[in-house]
Design an enzyme around this catalytic site. Structure first.
Site, PDB file in Angstrom:
ATOM      1  N   ASN A  42     -91.707   6.617  63.990  1.00 18.48           N
ATOM      2  CA  ASN A  42     -92.939   5.990  63.490  1.00 18.48           C
ATOM      3  C   ASN A  42     -93.952   5.881  64.623  1.00 18.48           C
ATOM      4  O   ASN A  42     -93.619   5.506  65.743  1.00 18.48           O
ATOM      5  CB  ASN A  42     -92.688   4.637  62.809  1.00 18.48           C
ATOM      6  CG  ASN A  42     -91.972   3.613  63.677  1.00 18.48           C
ATOM      7  OD1 ASN A  42     -91.136   3.941  64.494  1.00 18.48           O
ATOM      8  ND2 ASN A  42     -92.314   2.356  63.476  1.00 18.48           N
ATOM      9  N   ILE A  43     -95.167   6.264  64.303  1.00 14.82           N
ATOM     10  CA  ILE A  43     -96.254   6.269  65.276  1.00 14.82           C
ATOM     11  C   ILE A  43     -97.371   5.398  64.699  1.00 14.82           C
ATOM     12  O   ILE A  43     -98.000   5.776  63.705  1.00 14.82           O
ATOM     13  CB  ILE A  43     -96.795   7.712  65.509  1.00 14.82           C
ATOM     14  CG1 ILE A  43     -95.655   8.708  65.808  1.00 14.82           C
ATOM     15  CG2 ILE A  43     -97.858   7.717  66.625  1.00 14.82           C
ATOM     16  CD1 ILE A  43     -94.892   8.483  67.097  1.00 14.82           C
ATOM     17  N   GLU A  44     -97.560   4.235  65.311  1.00 17.88           N
ATOM     18  CA  GLU A  44     -98.531   3.286  64.758  1.00 17.88           C
ATOM     19  C   GLU A  44     -99.926   3.512  65.328  1.00 17.88           C
ATOM     20  O   GLU A  44    -100.122   4.287  66.272  1.00 17.88           O
ATOM     21  CB  GLU A  44     -98.045   1.856  65.029  1.00 17.88           C
ATOM     22  CG  GLU A  44     -96.721   1.604  64.323  1.00 17.88           C
ATOM     23  CD  GLU A  44     -96.239   0.171  64.397  1.00 17.88           C
ATOM     24  OE1 GLU A  44     -96.740  -0.612  65.228  1.00 17.88           O
ATOM     25  OE2 GLU A  44     -95.343  -0.167  63.595  1.00 17.88           O
ATOM     26  N   CYS A  53     -95.126   7.045  59.245  1.00 20.63           N
ATOM     27  CA  CYS A  53     -93.714   6.642  59.211  1.00 20.63           C
ATOM     28  C   CYS A  53     -92.837   7.730  59.828  1.00 20.63           C
ATOM     29  O   CYS A  53     -93.205   8.905  59.868  1.00 20.63           O
ATOM     30  CB  CYS A  53     -93.268   6.421  57.777  1.00 20.63           C
ATOM     31  SG  CYS A  53     -94.002   4.981  56.988  1.00 20.63           S
ATOM     32  N   GLU A  55     -89.996   9.144  58.792  1.00 21.90           N
ATOM     33  CA  GLU A  55     -89.494  10.222  57.933  1.00 21.90           C
ATOM     34  C   GLU A  55     -90.598  11.224  57.602  1.00 21.90           C
ATOM     35  O   GLU A  55     -90.347  12.424  57.487  1.00 21.90           O
ATOM     36  CB  GLU A  55     -88.816   9.685  56.664  1.00 21.90           C
ATOM     37  CG  GLU A  55     -89.607   8.717  55.821  1.00 21.90           C
ATOM     38  CD  GLU A  55     -89.454   7.270  56.258  1.00 21.90           C
ATOM     39  OE1 GLU A  55     -89.784   6.967  57.416  1.00 21.90           O
ATOM     40  OE2 GLU A  55     -89.092   6.427  55.408  1.00 21.90           O
ATOM     41  N   CYS A  88     -90.647   3.780  52.503  1.00 20.22           N
ATOM     42  CA  CYS A  88     -91.789   3.163  51.820  1.00 20.22           C
ATOM     43  C   CYS A  88     -92.248   4.050  50.666  1.00 20.22           C
ATOM     44  O   CYS A  88     -91.818   5.208  50.536  1.00 20.22           O
ATOM     45  CB  CYS A  88     -92.927   2.929  52.808  1.00 20.22           C
ATOM     46  SG  CYS A  88     -93.922   4.401  53.151  1.00 20.22           S
ATOM     47  N   CYS A  91     -93.779   7.446  51.597  1.00 17.12           N
ATOM     48  CA  CYS A  91     -92.757   8.409  52.049  1.00 17.12           C
ATOM     49  C   CYS A  91     -91.948   8.935  50.868  1.00 17.12           C
ATOM     50  O   CYS A  91     -91.604  10.123  50.831  1.00 17.12           O
ATOM     51  CB  CYS A  91     -91.846   7.768  53.084  1.00 17.12           C
ATOM     52  SG  CYS A  91     -92.672   7.599  54.686  1.00 17.12           S
TER      53      CYS A  91
HETATM   54  N1  THU Z   1     -91.927   2.579  58.639  1.00 13.77           N
HETATM   55  C1  THU Z   1     -91.301   3.787  58.701  1.00 13.77           C
HETATM   56  O1  THU Z   1     -91.345   4.469  59.734  1.00 13.77           O
HETATM   57  N2  THU Z   1     -90.678   4.230  57.589  1.00 13.77           N
HETATM   58  C2  THU Z   1     -90.624   3.551  56.408  1.00 13.77           C
HETATM   59  O2  THU Z   1     -90.212   4.083  55.396  1.00 13.77           O
HETATM   60  C3  THU Z   1     -91.050   2.147  56.378  1.00 13.77           C
HETATM   61  C4  THU Z   1     -91.965   1.739  57.471  1.00 13.77           C
HETATM   62  C5  THU Z   1     -92.639   2.104  59.830  1.00 13.77           C
HETATM   63  C6  THU Z   1     -94.134   2.098  59.676  1.00 13.77           C
HETATM   64  C7  THU Z   1     -94.547   1.040  60.669  1.00 13.77           C
HETATM   65  O3  THU Z   1     -94.689   1.642  61.947  1.00 13.77           O
HETATM   66  C8  THU Z   1     -93.366   0.083  60.719  1.00 13.77           C
HETATM   67  O4  THU Z   1     -92.281   0.770  60.113  1.00 13.77           O
HETATM   68  C9  THU Z   1     -93.596  -1.219  59.999  1.00 13.77           C
HETATM   69  O5  THU Z   1     -94.063  -1.004  58.722  1.00 13.77           O
END
Ligand code: THU
Length: 133
Positions: A42-44, A53, A55, A88, A91
């Protein structure tokens, strides 16, 4: 490569997570039929909405290498959360188009393991055939 090995790969991918806002780290590993593994994390982003996300990062990376749905054997998604990271909604929609319906999706947080498929995660899908008629 077996289930445990793919999960291990996803934990390695998780080390590359960039999550300064949520501090929630997610890693993913796509296994393709040629035995190769493609990582994602995950890269915010400060905008929050620009976050990707793990995946989706992994599956987009695999497609960027030229792999397509029929090449994909399995996907592992791991997190450092108290329970497994259920993909999520965005995804799930993306995976429903880009991986085979019955490809195993291994969810793990190192303590709990859940085996899923996108068919089970996303019933009543909106897909290509609804748009291209
Ligand atoms: N996140 C994922 O990488 N995958 C998901 O299916 C759920 C959420 C990440 C996104 C964000 O960086 C962090 O989790 C919190 O939401």
């Amino acid at each position: 490569m077996n289930r445990e090995e793919l999960i291990k790969e996803a934990f390695k991918a998780m080390e590359n997570a960039y999550a300064p806002y949520s501090n929630y780290h997610v890693g993913a590993a796509v296994l393709t039929k040629d035995g190769q593994v493609t990582w994602g994390a995950n890269i915010e982003n400060a905008s929050f909405g620009g976050t990707n996300c793990a995946e989706r990062s992994a599956i987009f990376a695999a497609y960027s290498k030229g792999y397509r749905k029929e090449d994909i054997e399995a996907l592992a998604i791991v997190s450092d959360g108290d329970r497994v990271c259920a993909p999520c909604g965005i995804c799930r929609q993306v995976l429903s188009e880009l991986i085979p319906q019955d490809a195993p999706i291994y969810l793990s947080n190192g303590k709990e393991n859940v085996d899923m498929t996108i068919r089970k995660l996303l019933p009543m899908q909106f897909g290509t055939e609804d748009v291209i008629r």
